[in-house]
Design an enzyme around this catalytic site. Structure first.
Site, PDB file in Angstrom:
ATOM      1  CD1 TRP A  71     -16.793   9.936 -32.807  1.00 54.98           C
ATOM      2  CD2 TRP A  71     -14.756   9.017 -32.947  1.00 54.98           C
ATOM      3  NE1 TRP A  71     -15.994  10.528 -31.854  1.00 54.98           N
ATOM      4  CE2 TRP A  71     -14.744   9.989 -31.919  1.00 54.98           C
ATOM      5  CE3 TRP A  71     -13.579   8.309 -33.202  1.00 54.98           C
ATOM      6  CZ2 TRP A  71     -13.600  10.265 -31.151  1.00 54.98           C
ATOM      7  CZ3 TRP A  71     -12.443   8.587 -32.439  1.00 54.98           C
ATOM      8  CH2 TRP A  71     -12.463   9.551 -31.437  1.00 54.98           C
ATOM      9  CD  GLU A 121     -18.276  12.164 -24.265  1.00 53.47           C
ATOM     10  OE1 GLU A 121     -18.411  12.062 -25.501  1.00 53.47           O
ATOM     11  OE2 GLU A 121     -17.469  12.950 -23.740  1.00 53.47           O
ATOM     12  CD1 TRP A 158     -19.655  10.726 -29.041  1.00 48.87           C
ATOM     13  CD2 TRP A 158     -21.606  11.821 -29.133  1.00 48.87           C
ATOM     14  NE1 TRP A 158     -19.898  11.260 -27.798  1.00 48.87           N
ATOM     15  CE2 TRP A 158     -21.087  11.934 -27.824  1.00 48.87           C
ATOM     16  CE3 TRP A 158     -22.835  12.427 -29.431  1.00 48.87           C
ATOM     17  CZ2 TRP A 158     -21.746  12.628 -26.810  1.00 48.87           C
ATOM     18  CZ3 TRP A 158     -23.477  13.112 -28.422  1.00 48.87           C
ATOM     19  CH2 TRP A 158     -22.944  13.213 -27.137  1.00 48.87           C
ATOM     20  CD  GLU A 175     -14.189  13.481 -21.985  1.00 52.51           C
ATOM     21  OE1 GLU A 175     -14.449  14.278 -22.908  1.00 52.51           O
ATOM     22  OE2 GLU A 175     -14.117  12.260 -22.144  1.00 52.51           O
ATOM     23  CG  HIS A 224      -9.045  19.584 -30.587  1.00 58.81           C
ATOM     24  ND1 HIS A 224     -10.349  19.626 -30.139  1.00 58.81           N
ATOM     25  CD2 HIS A 224      -8.597  18.338 -30.268  1.00 58.81           C
ATOM     26  CE1 HIS A 224     -10.678  18.459 -29.598  1.00 58.81           C
ATOM     27  NE2 HIS A 224      -9.622  17.674 -29.650  1.00 58.81           N
TER      28      HIS A 224
HETATM   29  C1  BMA Z   1     -11.461  13.701 -29.395  1.00 60.22           C
HETATM   30  C2  BMA Z   1     -10.384  14.507 -30.071  1.00 60.22           C
HETATM   31  C3  BMA Z   1      -9.580  13.577 -30.939  1.00 60.22           C
HETATM   32  C4  BMA Z   1      -9.034  12.433 -30.083  1.00 60.22           C
HETATM   33  C5  BMA Z   1     -10.143  11.745 -29.324  1.00 60.22           C
HETATM   34  C6  BMA Z   1      -9.652  10.656 -28.409  1.00 60.22           C
HETATM   35  O1  BMA Z   1     -12.241  14.519 -28.583  1.00 60.22           O
HETATM   36  O2  BMA Z   1      -9.553  15.127 -29.129  1.00 60.22           O
HETATM   37  O3  BMA Z   1      -8.524  14.291 -31.528  1.00 60.22           O
HETATM   38  O4  BMA Z   1      -8.359  11.496 -30.887  1.00 60.22           O
HETATM   39  O5  BMA Z   1     -10.854  12.706 -28.591  1.00 60.22           O
HETATM   40  O6  BMA Z   1      -8.791  11.127 -27.424  1.00 60.22           O
END
Ligand code: BMA
Length: 404
Positions: free
Chosen positions: A147, A201, A206, A314, A361
């Site tokens: 990120w 993505e 991001w 996803e 989450h």
């Molecule tokens: C994101 C979250 C994070 C994770 C990342 C990579 O969407 O779920 O917690 O580290 O994906 O899997």
């Protein structure tokens, strides 16, 4: 449209029709499958591709990210899976992320180790499941996370300042996927086929490889380099290559191809979409189910036209507050339409451990969660396949020899 077989004048014409997007619909002729990215794919990898191609429209596999690593109330407990504890079966598709592997990090991004990931991937394969790997790769320029959007992508290309580092990172990945050895359907030791979904993505911004942080042309070049390096230099032959943008609602439809490296470099077309079924980012989108169906139809049509497999790579509703999301939203969007239902699989994101990975989450239910009963109804739908209903995906159907 289903072809009238009697009107097929020659076997050649039938084969041509089969290769032109009638897959999944011909019962008494075994259609040939289109070419793969890797003409030297291992027999099991080729079988996986051919079977996913043939089964389009007859089954949609359910997948879950990190299914065996984390549950909402547990972490790394052998045999456990929130999906299995609710639905009675493991998912058919297992998503994993190798983020951190490039730096030799242990634990990896999602609190596991390369050794543990290997063990779980092998286990999933030996039960007949399908493995797909994404890679939240660190920013190669700064060493920051995926990120960290410091511009970096162009430096990884041949001749670029960080090319050598990228090659070292690919070497680590190559070593990892080449170490995925398991007992295959014939009892021999084989390499586990993996659906590899790098740099996902990219239409969003991001990640450092995202739209605003790299030129699309460089992205395409990097993808092609990555394929050629792993396949031709490192001799990795157990990968299917999946290309997935973010949600189709976010850009004009033909922009899907902006980052597309070409048909010779992609086996699976997908997109990631967390919002359409929830009515968009601000929950005001009208007819969300119909919208999602429309996006899936488009994707399947593109895949059909190019001899690719389509997948909803996803999706999910974080925390699943809607008790009937599985049947009224997800299943409704896929099943009610004869084109949309030709996606090979749908994968929901991971269930983070409540104590360590962030409360709320999670994207699959756990026992007692408000959508758990509906998830069982989803699992019981004849179109939806979990691991215990999978056909043998790793053997070619009779009559379909290797085209190598
Ligand atoms: C994101 C979250 C994070 C994770 C990342 C990579 O969407 O779920 O917690 O580290 O994906 O899997």
């Amino acid at each position: 449209m289903r072809p009238n077989l009697a009107s097929c004048l020659t076997a050649t014409l039938c084969a041509a029709l089969a290769a032109c997007g009638t897959h999944g619909g011909i019962d008494n002729v075994t259609p040939s499958a289109p070419p793969m990215v890797d003409p030297h794919a291992t027999p099991e990898t080729r079988a996986l591709f051919v079977n996913l191609y043939r089964l389009a429209g007859r089954q949609v596999m359910f997948g879950h990210q990190d299914d065996l690593v984390d549950g909402v109330t547990w972490h790394d407990e052998p045999g456990r899976s929130d999906v299995k504890e609710v639905a009675g079966s493991y998912p058919a598709v297992y998503g994993w992320d190798v983020g951190g592997i490039e730096r030799g990090a242990s634990p990896t991004l999602d609190r596991t180790s390369a050794g543990e990931l290997r063990r779980l991937i092998v286990q999933a394969f030996e039960r007949g499941g399908v493995n797909t790997i994404s890679w939240h790769m660190s920013n190669p320029l700064t060493g920051g996370s995926a990120w960290d959007t410091t511009r970096a992508l162009a430096t990884l290309l041949p001749g670029g300042s960080h090319h050598a580092r990228y090659v070292r990172w690919l070497d680590r990945f190559a070593d990892f996927v080449s170490s995925l050895r398991a007992v295959g359907p014939s009892g021999d030791t084989v390499l586990v086929p993996v659906i590899f979904r790098p740099f996902h993505e990219m239409s969003g911004s991001w990640f450092w490889w995202g739209a605003r942080h790299a030129r699309a042309e460089d992205y395409r070049r990097l993808w092609r380099f990555t394929v050629e390096y792993l396949r031709d230099v490192r001799g990795v032959h157990n990968l299917l290559w999946a290309y997935s943008t973010n949600a189709l609602s976010e850009f004009p439809r033909n922009a899907y191809w902006t980052w597309y490296p070409g048909d010779a470099y992609v086996d699976i077309l997908g997109f990631d979409d967390y919002f359409t079924l929830q009515g968009g980012y601000d929950h005001t989108l009208r007819h969300p189910v119909a919208r999602m169906t429309e996006y899936l139809r488009w994707l399947v049509r593109q895949a059909d036209a190019r001899g690719k497999i389509a997948a909803l790579t996803e999706t999910g509703y974080e925390g699943i507050p809607d008790p009937t999301w599985w049947t009224n939203k997800l299943l409704a969007a896929i099943e009610g339409d004869s084109v949309a239902r030709k996606i090979a699989y749908v994968l929901v994101w991971r269930n983070a451990n409540r104590a360590t990975g962030g409360r709320g989450h999670f994207y699959a239910p756990y026992p007692g969660q408000v959508s758990a009963r509906d998830f069982v109804r989803f699992r019981d739908d004849p179109l939806i396949v979990f691991e215990d209903d999978l056909p043998d995906l790793y053997r070619l159907p009779a009559g379909l020899g290797s085209r190598r």
